[in-house]
Design a protein around this motif. Structure first.
Motif, PDB file in Angstrom:
ATOM      1  N   GLN A   1      79.140  26.638-114.829  1.00  0.00           N
ATOM      2  CA  GLN A   1      79.657  27.991-115.042  1.00  0.00           C
ATOM      3  C   GLN A   1      79.332  28.855-113.816  1.00  0.00           C
ATOM      4  O   GLN A   1      78.285  28.689-113.191  1.00  0.00           O
ATOM      5  CB  GLN A   1      79.034  28.628-116.298  1.00  0.00           C
TER       6      GLN A   1
ATOM      7  N   TYR B   1      71.661  27.819-122.623  1.00  0.00           N
ATOM      8  CA  TYR B   1      72.078  28.005-121.232  1.00  0.00           C
ATOM      9  C   TYR B   1      71.023  28.810-120.479  1.00  0.00           C
ATOM     10  O   TYR B   1      70.272  29.586-121.069  1.00  0.00           O
ATOM     11  CB  TYR B   1      73.413  28.764-121.178  1.00  0.00           C
TER      12      TYR B   1
ATOM     13  N   TYR C   1      79.788  35.026-116.691  1.00  0.00           N
ATOM     14  CA  TYR C   1      78.956  33.846-116.961  1.00  0.00           C
ATOM     15  C   TYR C   1      78.776  33.635-118.463  1.00  0.00           C
ATOM     16  O   TYR C   1      78.924  32.530-118.970  1.00  0.00           O
ATOM     17  CB  TYR C   1      77.601  34.011-116.278  1.00  0.00           C
TER      18      TYR C   1
ATOM     19  N   CYS D   1      79.945  30.439-120.753  1.00  0.00           N
ATOM     20  CA  CYS D   1      79.009  29.640-121.549  1.00  0.00           C
ATOM     21  C   CYS D   1      79.529  29.469-122.978  1.00  0.00           C
ATOM     22  O   CYS D   1      79.498  28.366-123.541  1.00  0.00           O
ATOM     23  CB  CYS D   1      77.628  30.290-121.560  1.00  0.00           C
TER      24      CYS D   1
ATOM     25  N   SER E   1      74.399  24.093-118.824  1.00  0.00           N
ATOM     26  CA  SER E   1      74.507  24.807-117.547  1.00  0.00           C
ATOM     27  C   SER E   1      73.805  24.045-116.426  1.00  0.00           C
ATOM     28  O   SER E   1      73.745  24.525-115.292  1.00  0.00           O
ATOM     29  CB  SER E   1      73.930  26.220-117.663  1.00  0.00           C
TER      30      SER E   1
END
Length: 336
Positions: free
Chosen positions: A128, A190, A224, A228, A285
């Motif tokens: 990401q 994440y 971001y 996610c 991530s």
């Protein structure tokens, strides 16, 4: 002789060893990055050099001792294995190099090896996009090449969370564990970032840190947090998980400023209180074993969950240098 096309794989980085001086050196380089701690230079310099690095390095060194094995840092040796496997499967016209944003092998070294290529494709190994990860790699690359007399065509892959083979590798790893255990819940954890870093990039002024992340649109496609949640939805669909069976959370917050929520350490306690006994955790991530996956999610959160009343906490293995993940990178290199 036809010039080759260069490809630079870039991961975050790792200390050269678990010795306190090496960990302190790594922390200083990492945290002095203006995209990681986005405060004025002088305040950042004072904070890192007089507070964080001196106080945090000994503690972090002990954490790295839990991660390193007889081959060293998994993030680094899996990085080299990934590079070597990719070199074997891509077309002859490509030259593949590996670099770390912080420490060695450096981005300067990687770009130097590709300097005579016809073009350079930089692939930050972060699924990401975030300013503090992918954005930092892009920033560093451009800082270096601006002084070259001849700058070849350069392109960046900003994210790859939607790549089919990336998702399939995670799903395959999860299904191996799911075949052995009936889990009560699935937690997608994440890495966290400060809320202000998302707000700074929210030019459309749409971010509410809530339901705005329920879909990915042109207005939030580089958010971001939204990426996610999109990653989670795609993985949940492939794993046939229904709403209520899984959650999203964010880990590794630092300092007193608000970071994106919900926090993993809070969510896992809530799950235990709700009677969830067996949880399967994901770290989508990250693509390789590192402090944040193996130690934080795999060990520390496992201890916290059991202490809170849970029974079993397992972590889905990272992609590392698995063949399907290598094939995913091959497609990204040759098709983009």
């Amino acid at each position: 002789m036809t010039k080759k096309r260069g490809v630079l794989l870039v991961n975050l980085g790792t200390p050269d060893s678990t010795a306190v001086p090496d960990v302190r050196k790594y922390l200083r380089e990492f945290l002095m990055d203006k995209r990681v701690i986005d405060i004025p230079f002088f305040k950042r310099w004072m904070l890192i050099n007089f507070i964080i690095a001196p106080l945090r390095a000994p503690k972090s060194a002990k954490e790295y001792e839990r991660l390193f094995d007889d081959k060293g840092s998994p993030l680094k040796y899996y990085g080299f294995e990934l590079r070597d496997k990719l070199r074997k499967v891509v077309a002859e016209e490509y030259q593949i190099e590996l670099a770390m944003r912080y420490q060695s092998p450096s981005i300067e070294e990687g770009l130097s090896a590709l300097k005579n290529c016809a073009s350079i494709h930089v692939i930050p190994l972060f699924p990401q996009y975030a300013s503090a990860s992918t954005g930092s790699v892009q920033d560093k690359v451009m800082e270096i090449v601006k002084d070259w007399q001849i700058i070849p065509d350069i392109k960046f892959t900003s994210h790859f969370f939607e790549e089919e083979l990336f998702l399939e590798t995670i799903v395959d790893n999860a299904k191996q564990l799911m075949a052995k255990t009936g889990y009560d819940h699935f937690l997608f954890s994440y890495h966290g970032i400060p809320e202000r870093q998302i707000t700074k990039g929210d030019e459309a002024n749409t971010c509410q840190f809530g339901s705005c992340c329920d879909s990915l649109t042109d207005r939030n496609r580089y958010c971001y947090r939204a990426q996610c949640y999109a990653t989670t939805r795609m993985l949940a669909e492939k794993l046939d998980l229904k709403e209520g069976e899984y959650s999203v959370s964010f880990q590794s917050r630092l300092g007193k400023t608000p970071w994106i929520k919900p926090y993993t350490d809070v969510v896992l306690e809530d799950l235990a209180r709700e009677g969830k006994e067996k949880v399967l955790a994901f770290s989508p991530s990250f693509i390789a074993d590192c402090l944040e996956t193996t130690v934080e999610v795999g060990e520390t959160y496992q201890e916290d969950f059991i202490k809170a009343g849970g029974e079993q906490w397992d972590l889905v293995p990272s992609l590392n240098a698995e063949d399907k993940w290598v094939e995913c990178l091959k497609e990204m290199v040759e098709n983009r």
